[in-house]
Design a protein around this motif. Structure first.
Motif, PDB file in Angstrom:
ATOM      1  N   THR A   1       0.857  -1.191   0.000  1.00 60.66           N
ATOM      2  CA  THR A   1       0.000   0.000   0.000  1.00 60.66           C
ATOM      3  C   THR A   1       0.891   1.239   0.000  1.00 60.66           C
ATOM      4  O   THR A   1       2.050   1.184   0.430  1.00 60.66           O
ATOM      5  CB  THR A   1      -0.904   0.039   1.244  1.00 60.66           C
ATOM      6  N   PRO A   2       0.369   2.370  -0.429  1.00 61.95           N
ATOM      7  CA  PRO A   2       1.169   3.602  -0.393  1.00 61.95           C
ATOM      8  C   PRO A   2       1.661   3.952   1.004  1.00 61.95           C
ATOM      9  O   PRO A   2       2.733   4.560   1.153  1.00 61.95           O
ATOM     10  CB  PRO A   2       0.208   4.662  -0.937  1.00 61.95           C
ATOM     11  N   GLU A   3       0.905   3.564   2.032  1.00 60.07           N
ATOM     12  CA  GLU A   3       1.306   3.884   3.405  1.00 60.07           C
ATOM     13  C   GLU A   3       2.638   3.236   3.782  1.00 60.07           C
ATOM     14  O   GLU A   3       3.338   3.718   4.680  1.00 60.07           O
ATOM     15  CB  GLU A   3       0.222   3.430   4.382  1.00 60.07           C
ATOM     16  N   GLU A   4       2.990   2.140   3.127  1.00 63.53           N
ATOM     17  CA  GLU A   4       4.230   1.432   3.444  1.00 63.53           C
ATOM     18  C   GLU A   4       5.464   2.067   2.800  1.00 63.53           C
ATOM     19  O   GLU A   4       6.588   1.715   3.144  1.00 63.53           O
ATOM     20  CB  GLU A   4       4.132  -0.026   2.994  1.00 63.53           C
ATOM     21  N   ILE A   5       5.264   2.991   1.882  1.00 64.36           N
ATOM     22  CA  ILE A   5       6.379   3.520   1.089  1.00 64.36           C
ATOM     23  C   ILE A   5       7.445   4.219   1.944  1.00 64.36           C
ATOM     24  O   ILE A   5       8.635   3.904   1.817  1.00 64.36           O
ATOM     25  CB  ILE A   5       5.853   4.469  -0.011  1.00 64.36           C
ATOM     26  N   PRO A   6       7.087   5.169   2.815  1.00 63.91           N
ATOM     27  CA  PRO A   6       8.136   5.909   3.535  1.00 63.91           C
ATOM     28  C   PRO A   6       9.045   5.018   4.368  1.00 63.91           C
ATOM     29  O   PRO A   6      10.275   5.171   4.332  1.00 63.91           O
ATOM     30  CB  PRO A   6       7.334   6.877   4.413  1.00 63.91           C
ATOM     31  N   ALA A   7       8.480   4.078   5.102  1.00 61.25           N
ATOM     32  CA  ALA A   7       9.295   3.218   5.968  1.00 61.25           C
ATOM     33  C   ALA A   7      10.222   2.322   5.155  1.00 61.25           C
ATOM     34  O   ALA A   7      11.398   2.145   5.498  1.00 61.25           O
ATOM     35  CB  ALA A   7       8.389   2.376   6.861  1.00 61.25           C
TER      36      ALA A   7
END
Length: 404
Positions: free
Chosen positions: A353-359
């Motif tokens: 998901t896009p939410e996982e991108i930064p980490a």
């Protein structure tokens, strides 16, 4: 008994004779190069963008058939195939099979062609999720064939790296702004239908649905009925493509915005400048040449970021093969079929998901050893299984088994 010009025996040689047909030099160059490396007799017939009347087209095809005597005709995305069905008639007359390899959504291409089911045709599609729908359309021979890479072309050309290309993370891709507007103009919907299409695109952008048309049939039947009322295949296809490209635009905006705090270098059209004009810290670079620039560009980034078009849900795009082929590290979105091609975690790193991108991006920016290990493993897999020589062999073997 003397053979007639239309009845030569097919598939008698150790390798088939292939007529490569196109109207744009798109991927045919890779296939032509693969034929040369594999020692396959072939002839390239490139109509380009020039206008050709019916008699000229028939004469050119007839001469190619009767002088070269191919075992089958090969095209990409149906390029070079006329929409009126003249080639279909000629293929039937010469008992010649057609192989068409779709590396974009076939449902956004085939809707404007007539006499689709007449020639002996095999469709190859880069997205396994489109195999079933193509068979439901009536095609008897449909096969899955992923994209690949050409290591002989995807190699550095510069002795010194380009300093301006150095970046902790980069993204190469189209914003889809102009493409979306052009398809909307071609569809020419009413203002109300245009706004409805924009709303459909929002829903489609986050849906786990492979095709915009069936998605609208199920979830937005009133919109589907409205554009089908055009009673014009060109406009109907343009509207479905408009929805698909707008969904891609929204999805890419969401994904790429997640890497903005990491000071990325974004390469593409000027739409990115419009979308991110209020943001600082990121850099823009105009589009780069596929062969002259990208083989040097990809290794210059610690992370090459990727987010796939909404024209497919299961398939992976070209960058998944190209970046590791060039020795670069890739962070990409998880596709349904990616595990069939690479080993997640060791050969490919994906976000669900896009939410996982930064980490994930932070983790691999801070671990160069892990990036190097994954990139090397991915390149080894590409060279072993995912080159255009491999894809060309698959096409030849399938065509012989199907029509030989």
């Amino acid at each position: 008994m003397q053979e007639s010009p239309t009845t030569w025996p097919k598939f008698r040689g150790a390798t088939p004779r292939i007529l490569l047909l196109t109207s744009q030099y798109f991927l045919i160059g890779e296939l032509e190069a693969a034929c040369k490396r594999l020692g396959v007799d072939h002839l390239l017939l490139d109509f380009g963008t020039r206008e050709m009347d019916l008699d000229q087209f028939v004469a050119a095809m007839t001469e190619a058939f009767e002088t070269f005597r191919p075992d089958f005709v090969l095209t990409v995305n149906h390029l070079g195939v006329d929409r009126e069905g003249i080639l279909a008639e000629l293929l039937n007359r010469y008992n010649l099979p057609l192989a068409s390899w779709f590396v974009d959504n076939p449902h956004l291409i085939l809707g404007v062609y007539k006499h689709l089911l007449e020639p002996r045709a095999a469709l190859f599609t880069w997205d396994l999720d489109t195999v079933g729908p193509l068979r439901e359309m009536g095609f008897g021979h449909v096969f899955h064939l992923p994209l690949g890479a050409d290591p002989s072309r995807l190699k550095p050309r510069r002795t010194e790296p380009v300093a301006a290309w150095r970046a902790p993370i980069s993204f190469v891709g189209n914003s889809m702004l102009t493409k979306t507007l052009m398809r909307a103009q071609a569809a020419n919907p009413s203002e109300a239908l245009f706004r409805a299409g924009m709303e459909v695109a929002k829903a489609f952008a986050s849906a786990d649905a492979p095709l915009a048309g069936p998605f609208m049939t199920e979830h937005f039947p009133e919109v589907r009925a409205a554009y089908k009322a055009f009673n014009d295949p060109e406009r109907e296809l343009a509207f479905e493509t408009f929805v698909t490209w707008q969904a891609t635009l929204l999805y890419r905006l969401e994904c790429v915005s997640r890497i903005l705090p990491l000071r990325p270098l974004i390469v593409g059209d000027t739409g990115w400048q419009e979308f991110f004009s209020a943001h600082t810290g990121w850099r823009y670079h105009p589009e780069l040449s596929y062969y002259d620039d990208l083989p040097d560009f990809y290794p210059a980034s610690d992370i090459n970021f990727n987010c796939t078009s909404r024209q497919m849900t299961g398939a992976v795009n070209q960058r998944v093969f190209d970046v590791p082929c060039c020795g670069g590290f890739l962070l990409t979105d998880r596709r349904h079929r990616i595990e069939d091609l690479f080993e997640p975690g060791s050969e490919i790193v994906c976000y669900a998901t896009p939410e996982e991108i930064p980490a994930l991006a932070e983790r691999y920016l801070n671990d160069p050893a892990a990036r190097k290990k994954v990139a090397e493993a991915a390149r080894k897999r590409v060279l072993a299984e995912h080159t255009y020589d491999h894809r060309m062999r698959s096409i030849m073997e399938t065509m012989r088994a199907t029509f030989g």
